[in-house]
Every structure is written in structure tokens, then in C-alpha cells.
Design a protein around this motif. Structure first.
Motif, PDB file in Angstrom:
ATOM      1  N   GLU A 195      93.241  13.703  55.208  1.00 16.77           N
ATOM      2  CA  GLU A 195      92.179  14.559  55.735  1.00 16.77           C
ATOM      3  C   GLU A 195      92.238  15.924  55.073  1.00 16.77           C
ATOM      4  N   GLY A 196      91.082  16.523  54.894  1.00 17.64           N
ATOM      5  CA  GLY A 196      91.015  17.890  54.398  1.00 17.64           C
ATOM      6  C   GLY A 196      91.069  18.046  52.889  1.00 17.64           C
ATOM      7  N   TYR A 197      90.820  16.977  52.146  1.00 16.45           N
ATOM      8  CA  TYR A 197      90.739  17.124  50.692  1.00 16.45           C
ATOM      9  C   TYR A 197      89.445  17.848  50.363  1.00 16.45           C
ATOM     10  N   ASP A 198      89.507  18.846  49.487  1.00 21.22           N
ATOM     11  CA  ASP A 198      88.361  19.655  49.109  1.00 21.22           C
ATOM     12  C   ASP A 198      87.570  18.928  48.021  1.00 21.22           C
ATOM     13  N   ALA A 199      86.300  18.601  48.301  1.00 18.19           N
ATOM     14  CA  ALA A 199      85.458  17.859  47.364  1.00 18.19           C
ATOM     15  C   ALA A 199      85.275  18.596  46.040  1.00 18.19           C
ATOM     16  N   ASN A 200      85.469  19.904  46.033  1.00 16.97           N
ATOM     17  CA  ASN A 200      85.317  20.689  44.807  1.00 16.97           C
ATOM     18  C   ASN A 200      86.630  20.890  44.065  1.00 16.97           C
ATOM     19  N   ASN A 201      87.741  20.411  44.655  1.00 21.21           N
ATOM     20  CA  ASN A 201      89.052  20.612  44.042  1.00 21.21           C
ATOM     21  C   ASN A 201      89.968  19.440  44.408  1.00 21.21           C
ATOM     22  N   LEU A 202      89.567  18.223  44.001  1.00 19.29           N
ATOM     23  CA  LEU A 202      90.295  17.005  44.347  1.00 19.29           C
ATOM     24  C   LEU A 202      91.560  16.830  43.510  1.00 19.29           C
ATOM     25  N   PRO A 203      92.474  15.961  43.959  1.00 18.44           N
ATOM     26  CA  PRO A 203      93.680  15.681  43.173  1.00 18.44           C
ATOM     27  C   PRO A 203      93.315  15.162  41.782  1.00 18.44           C
ATOM     28  N   THR A 204      94.149  15.472  40.813  1.00 20.78           N
ATOM     29  CA  THR A 204      93.900  15.071  39.433  1.00 20.78           C
ATOM     30  C   THR A 204      94.935  14.083  38.903  1.00 20.78           C
ATOM     31  N   THR A 205      96.042  13.898  39.641  1.00 21.67           N
ATOM     32  CA  THR A 205      97.138  13.063  39.145  1.00 21.67           C
ATOM     33  C   THR A 205      97.694  12.166  40.238  1.00 21.67           C
ATOM     34  N   VAL A 206      97.958  10.917  39.875  1.00 19.79           N
ATOM     35  CA  VAL A 206      98.647   9.976  40.751  1.00 19.79           C
ATOM     36  C   VAL A 206     100.043   9.790  40.163  1.00 19.79           C
ATOM     37  N   THR A 207     101.088   9.956  40.982  1.00 16.41           N
ATOM     38  CA  THR A 207     102.451   9.726  40.516  1.00 16.41           C
ATOM     39  C   THR A 207     102.988   8.472  41.180  1.00 16.41           C
ATOM     40  N   ILE A 208     103.542   7.577  40.381  1.00 17.79           N
ATOM     41  CA  ILE A 208     104.132   6.329  40.842  1.00 17.79           C
ATOM     42  C   ILE A 208     105.648   6.494  40.728  1.00 17.79           C
ATOM     43  N   VAL A 209     106.363   6.420  41.860  1.00 19.57           N
ATOM     44  CA  VAL A 209     107.810   6.646  41.862  1.00 19.57           C
ATOM     45  C   VAL A 209     108.557   5.318  41.974  1.00 19.57           C
ATOM     46  N   ASP A 210     109.316   5.014  40.935  1.00 21.54           N
ATOM     47  CA  ASP A 210     110.190   3.847  40.895  1.00 21.54           C
ATOM     48  C   ASP A 210     111.434   4.273  40.115  1.00 21.54           C
ATOM     49  N   PRO A 211     112.534   4.598  40.814  1.00 20.22           N
ATOM     50  CA  PRO A 211     113.701   5.192  40.141  1.00 20.22           C
ATOM     51  C   PRO A 211     114.385   4.311  39.102  1.00 20.22           C
ATOM     52  N   THR A 212     114.153   3.010  39.102  1.00 21.74           N
ATOM     53  CA  THR A 212     114.837   2.160  38.125  1.00 21.74           C
ATOM     54  C   THR A 212     114.081   2.049  36.809  1.00 21.74           C
ATOM     55  N   LEU A 213     112.911   2.661  36.714  1.00 24.81           N
ATOM     56  CA  LEU A 213     112.217   2.713  35.425  1.00 24.81           C
ATOM     57  C   LEU A 213     113.038   3.579  34.484  1.00 24.81           C
ATOM     58  N   THR A 214     113.013   3.272  33.216  1.00 26.73           N
ATOM     59  CA  THR A 214     113.816   4.043  32.266  1.00 26.73           C
ATOM     60  C   THR A 214     113.394   5.508  32.220  1.00 26.73           C
ATOM     61  N   SER A 215     112.137   5.793  32.518  1.00 29.33           N
ATOM     62  CA  SER A 215     111.672   7.176  32.489  1.00 29.33           C
ATOM     63  C   SER A 215     111.551   7.783  33.881  1.00 29.33           C
ATOM     64  N   GLY A 216     112.095   7.124  34.898  1.00 27.03           N
ATOM     65  CA  GLY A 216     111.979   7.636  36.260  1.00 27.03           C
ATOM     66  C   GLY A 216     110.567   7.449  36.759  1.00 27.03           C
ATOM     67  N   SER A 217     110.027   8.445  37.461  1.00 28.88           N
ATOM     68  CA  SER A 217     108.665   8.300  37.950  1.00 28.88           C
ATOM     69  C   SER A 217     107.698   8.415  36.778  1.00 28.88           C
ATOM     70  N   GLN A 218     106.569   7.735  36.898  1.00 31.05           N
ATOM     71  CA  GLN A 218     105.562   7.790  35.857  1.00 31.05           C
ATOM     72  C   GLN A 218     104.301   8.415  36.422  1.00 31.05           C
ATOM     73  N   THR A 219     103.693   9.283  35.658  1.00 29.43           N
ATOM     74  CA  THR A 219     102.457   9.929  36.075  1.00 29.43           C
ATOM     75  C   THR A 219     101.308   9.365  35.267  1.00 29.43           C
ATOM     76  N   VAL A 220     100.241   9.010  35.947  1.00 26.46           N
ATOM     77  CA  VAL A 220      99.040   8.519  35.286  1.00 26.46           C
ATOM     78  C   VAL A 220      97.873   9.396  35.702  1.00 26.46           C
ATOM     79  N   GLN A 221      96.953   9.616  34.803  1.00 22.53           N
ATOM     80  CA  GLN A 221      95.798  10.449  35.114  1.00 22.53           C
ATOM     81  C   GLN A 221      94.785   9.663  35.947  1.00 22.53           C
ATOM     82  N   VAL A 222      94.167  10.341  36.872  1.00 20.01           N
ATOM     83  CA  VAL A 222      93.158   9.735  37.725  1.00 20.01           C
ATOM     84  C   VAL A 222      91.807   9.785  37.017  1.00 20.01           C
TER      85      VAL A 222
END
Length: 183
Positions: free
Chosen positions: A142-169
Motif C-alpha cells: 500500500e502507498g506506492y506513489d504512481a509517479n515514483n514507482l520501484p525500479t528494481t526487483v532484487t532476488i535473494v538466493d545466498p547460494t548463487l555464486t554472485s549472491g543476490s541478483q538484481t534485475v531491472q523492472v
């Protein structure tokens, strides 16, 4: 929905993700402190390999509740949840037992944009090919601003060789309108 997230489309996928399932041996659900779940004795998950991932109880005692794992000990099979269990439906939570079927999967967070009044809870379903099958919006937040929405989704899986991976939305929908921008 009051400024909640209703859809996330991603430009690229993440591979080599981990997903663990089983029947719990038991657990706790204290009114204060950290909850726990004892994972199946058959698992071979290394110490701390699931720290930061989400444990969802799919059925049985505690079905429909989830928590983020803050510590895992392989010798005891004990996963300590960061705080209390959270209900996906808003109902009371309960103690996991031998009837509890769990799934541990990568944690999903949104970042960038304005700060919401309540963060969305998004499940990362991992396919049999170890990539993202789909992102499910369990709680739109709740309360996400329609004019300033999130730009990044982070997927956290510690056993990946690079740790968490960030992908662009590619696009995030909120309040019934879809907002799209170049990544």
C-alpha cells in the motif's frame, strides 16, 4: 487496492536459483522473539545456505504463513525466522508441526522509487529449470506513489555464486494503471 503493486514484468530472467521443499519436523510460534521451523531430516542444505530466503508453509499446521529465514543450522535442521510468522491471509498464525509442508524460495524485494506505507509481498516461484517461473503478488502492499514507482526487483538466493541478483523492472502496475520505462 490503495497504491498497491498488481504486476511486475521483468526484462531478463535469473537462473540457477534454489528451491527446497519438505515436511517439517516441528517449529515454534512465540508471541515475542523469533519463530522457528525444523526442516525435514533428509535435507542436505548447508549451514546458512538459506539465510535471507523465504519459508512458505503451503499446507498442514501453519498453512498460509511465511517468514524470512535469518539463520539455518544443518546439524539440528533448525531454521530461525526473522521475527514472527506472517499470515498470507491476515488470519492468526500457528505452530508448524509434522503435518506442515514447506517451500523455501528466493526472497523478492522492490527498491527505488518512493517508500510505500506497507511493502508488497511477492513470491518467487522457481521452475524445474531453476529459473523464475513467475512472480506472484501475495500482498500488493500500500502507498506506492504512481509517479515514483520501484525500479528494481532484487532476488535473494545466498547460494548463487554472485549472491543476490538484481534485475531491472520493465513495468510495475499500481492503482489500476501500468507504468513502463526503459531499463
Amino acid at each position: 487496492m490503495n497504491g498497491g503493486i498488481c504486476r511486475v514484468d521483468m526484462i531478463n530472467n535469473v537462473s540457477n536459483l534454489n528451491r527446497y521443499t519438505g515436511n517439517a519436523q516441528g517449529g515454534t510460534n512465540p508471541t515475542t522473539g523469533d519463530a522457528t521451523i525444523t526442516l525435514t531430516a533428509k535435507n542436505t542444505i548447508a549451514d546458512d545456505a538459506v539465510n535471507g530466503m523465504v519459508c512458505n508453509i503451503l499446507s498442514g499446521a501453519g498453512g498460509g504463513q511465511w517468514g524470512v529465514i535469518k539463520d539455518y543450522d544443518n546439524a539440528s535442521k533448525l531454521a530461525t525466522i526473522d521475527g514472527q510468522w506472517t499470515s498470507m491471509s491476515g488470519s492468526a498464525t500457528s505452530v508448524p508441526d509434522t503435518t506442515s509442508v514447506y517451500e523455501i524460495e528466493p526472497k523478492v524485494t522492490l527498491s527505488g522509487g518512493s517508500t510505500p506505507t506497507r511493502e508488497a509481498y511477492i513470491r518467487c516461484q522457481v521452475s524445474s529449470l531453476a529459473d523464475i517461473e513467475q512472480l506472484l503478488i501475495i500482498d500488493p502492499g500500500e502507498g506506492y506513489d504512481a509517479n515514483n514507482l520501484p525500479t528494481t526487483v532484487t532476488i535473494v538466493d545466498p547460494t548463487l555464486t554472485s549472491g543476490s541478483q538484481t534485475v531491472q523492472v520493465k513495468s510495475v502496475s499500481g492503482g489500476g494503471t501500468t507504468f513502463t520505462w526503459a531499463a
